[in-house]
Design an enzyme around this catalytic site. Structure first.
Site, mmCIF file in Angstrom:
data_model
loop_
_atom_site.group_PDB
_atom_site.id
_atom_site.type_symbol
_atom_site.label_atom_id
_atom_site.label_comp_id
_atom_site.label_asym_id
_atom_site.label_seq_id
_atom_site.Cartn_x
_atom_site.Cartn_y
_atom_site.Cartn_z
ATOM 1 N N HIS A 13 5.080 -3.414 -13.151
ATOM 2 C CA HIS A 13 6.445 -3.251 -13.663
ATOM 3 C C HIS A 13 7.004 -4.651 -13.884
ATOM 4 C CE1 HIS A 13 10.285 -1.536 -14.524
ATOM 5 N NE2 HIS A 13 10.852 -1.803 -13.362
ATOM 6 N N CYS A 24 0.842 -1.193 0.000
ATOM 7 C CA CYS A 24 0.000 0.000 0.000
ATOM 8 C C CYS A 24 0.879 1.246 0.000
ATOM 9 C CB CYS A 24 -0.941 -0.002 1.205
ATOM 10 S SG CYS A 24 -2.292 1.189 1.058
ATOM 11 N N GLY A 25 1.810 1.292 -0.968
ATOM 12 C CA GLY A 25 2.603 2.480 -1.206
ATOM 13 C C GLY A 25 1.888 3.378 -2.192
ATOM 14 N N GLY A 67 2.267 6.946 -8.674
ATOM 15 C CA GLY A 67 0.927 6.606 -8.214
ATOM 16 C C GLY A 67 0.081 7.816 -7.853
ATOM 17 N N GLN A 109 1.779 3.468 -5.608
ATOM 18 C CA GLN A 109 1.008 2.776 -6.637
ATOM 19 C C GLN A 109 -0.105 1.945 -6.018
ATOM 20 O OE1 GLN A 109 0.756 2.844 -9.879
ATOM 21 N NE2 GLN A 109 2.524 4.113 -10.404
ATOM 22 N N GLU A 149 13.307 6.450 -16.761
ATOM 23 C CA GLU A 149 13.400 6.999 -15.416
ATOM 24 C C GLU A 149 14.838 7.309 -15.012
ATOM 25 O OE1 GLU A 149 11.269 3.920 -13.474
ATOM 26 O OE2 GLU A 149 12.990 2.601 -13.205
ATOM 27 N N GLU A 184 5.854 11.394 -19.860
ATOM 28 C CA GLU A 184 5.878 11.217 -18.412
ATOM 29 C C GLU A 184 6.677 12.304 -17.694
ATOM 30 O OE1 GLU A 184 6.680 7.602 -15.180
ATOM 31 O OE2 GLU A 184 6.971 7.235 -17.313
#
Length: 478
Positions: free
Chosen positions: A131, A44-45, A157, A47, A218, A387
């Site tokens: 990912h 539950c981060g 997220g 994302q 990234e 992005e």
């Protein structure tokens, strides 16, 4: 050597090039196939929480499975899930009844998490990722009866949630890796619709293409270059007697505004906001920057394709993240991060010559190097240009700390690996710049019409412009 590297070159290229737009009509059923199914999210981060909120708001059943130790200690993941009204249970409680288990834990945790839940998953269940690192780079072996799918939003997220709340979404890659029942694509599309990604443009990709392009974007232009520019640019402005808060503000908010213009109309739109003399100067500086940066960009792409990046990062995992934690602390101590709080400001593009040159160079070069390596131009566009403002939004909130908190652990490690070298390159370039390029504005030498015409043609004819125009039109379709 991973399974990807053992494949013939032709097969590797086929996987890397797999990236096709999915028509909006393909999502006419929305989330219907997942209605009544039990979705269990692991982690539950950023994302995990935000995808879960979107899926619940789309009418789906969502619960969170956490390690028993996380539940007992009521850690941050537990609190986030409970504070948002979700049911939280242990792996042993929730996974056996789950139809779709979404593994949205940090990449470093994927191995022990997936190995731990696989014996608990019921026959014919679905395992989802956002990912492909665990499957492609860590070579996770998954039971033959389990369908393995991916829905990968191309942003942090927090932005997945923000775009959903405004009735839209973020561009998303979907993929199917293992499909014993032939239902993988239908479930991936429904998951994507539940997050809102179908509004913004969806590409049908492969796990291989997603992970290789995502890592490259990234590390270089999305996270690594903004960090290098903030650190080096702040130092240069302070050298030129610009107050620290003002210097930090210029980069904290200016990068976001330049990248937003590129997202709206390509690199050429950002150039068009400059005066003729500034436009010619920025193009010349961008070309110099591309030449200076190309060896570093190519090294990162080569190391990602060849697996050396993954090997190095997993070796750091085995050393309790000693490199990652050292780099994180070093970043926190930079002058940019330590500068007094700064207020938001509206960028005057007449003062943005250097920023336009820097990010035009980064966007074009990341796109070029990815395509040269065999990655689809559409995927390279998303990972190099589209992005960028979504990452810059996090930078504008709380500087580099916020960016590095919101991005994945894999992105943060790659960011440092790139920016540690790129910062020196930016410093060398900026040593030859004065306040005309660095935010204070000023007069550049006048240019003739022939020179201006050649520069405008160069800006308009870069391959990323045609790809971007096509994908932006696709994203605007309703």
């Amino acid at each position: 050597m991973t399974a990807f590297h053992q494949k013939p070159l032709r097969t590797q290229l086929q996987a890397l090039r797999q990236c096709h737009p999915v028509p909006k009509s393909a999502f006419s059923d929305g989330v219907e196939v997942l209605k009544g199914k039990q979705i269990v999210i692991l982690g539950c981060g950023a994302q995990g929480l935000n995808q879960g909120l979107n899926l619940r708001d789309s009418g789906l059943n969502v619960a969170y499975a956490l390690r028993q130790s996380s539940i007992d200690s009521k850690n941050a993941s537990y609190q986030r899930a409970k504070d948002n009204g979700f049911h939280v249970g242990s792996f042993e409680e929730l996974v056996p009844s789950a139809d779709l288990v979404m593994n949205l834990t940090p990449d470093k945790q994927h191995g022990p998490v997936v190995n731990g839940i696989m014996p608990l998953m019921k026959q014919g269940a679905f395992l989802g990722y956002s990912h492909g690192f665990d499957v492609i780079e860590a070579q996770r072996e998954i039971r033959d009866d389990i369908t393995v799918i991916m829905v990968a939003p191309k942003c942090p997220g927090t932005e997945v949630r923000a775009e959903y709340l405004r009735g839209f979404g973020v561009p998303t890659l979907i993929a199917v890796h293992q499909d014993p029942q032939g239902l993988g694509l239908a479930w991936a599309k429904a998951w994507c619709a539940g997050t809102g990604g179908h509004h913004a443009g969806v590409l049908l990709s492969s796990f291989e293409a997603e992970v290789k392009s995502d890592l490259m974007g990234e590390q270089t232009v999305l996270c690594g270059l903004p960090q290098a520019v903030c650190v080096a640019g702040f130092e240069r402005l302070v050298e030129l007697n610009v107050p620290a808060a003002q210097a930090a503000s210029f980069y904290q908010f200016g990068i976001e505004q330049v990248s937003e213009s590129m997202k709206a109309g390509g690199v050429r739109l950002a150039f068009s906001k400059l005066s003729p003399a500034e436009r010619v100067h920025a193009r010349r500086e961008a070309d110099k920057l591309k030449a200076a940066f190309r060896p570093l960009f190519e090294k990162h792409m080569d190391d990602i394709i060849g697996g050396q990046f993954a090997e190095g990062m997993m070796a750091d995992w085995a050393k309790d993240d000693i490199d990652l934690l050292t780099w994180r602390q070093n970043t926190a101590e930079t002058g940019f991060e330590q500068a007094p709080p700064s207020s938001h400001f509206e960028l005057d593009f007449d003062r943005a010559t250097g920023l336009v040159a820097l990010f035009a160079a980064g966007v074009e070069l990341a796109f070029e190097v990815m395509v040269e390596a065999g990655i689809s131009p559409a995927s390279a566009y998303y990972e190099s240009l589209h992005e960028l403002p979504l990452i810059a939004n996090t930078l504008a909130r709380r500087r580099l700390h916020e960016m590095n908190v919101v991005i994945s652990d894999t992105a943060e490690y790659g960011n440092y690996l790139f920016s540690n070298v790129a910062t020196g390159i930016v410093k060398d370039v900026m040593a030859g710049w004065d306040l005309k390029e660095l935010g204070e504005g000023g007069q550049f030498d006048a240019v003739d019409d022939a020179t201006l015409s050649l520069v405008d043609e160069q800006n308009q004819n870069h391959p990323i412009e045609a790809v971007g125009a096509s994908l932006r039109a696709y994203m605007r379709e309703r």
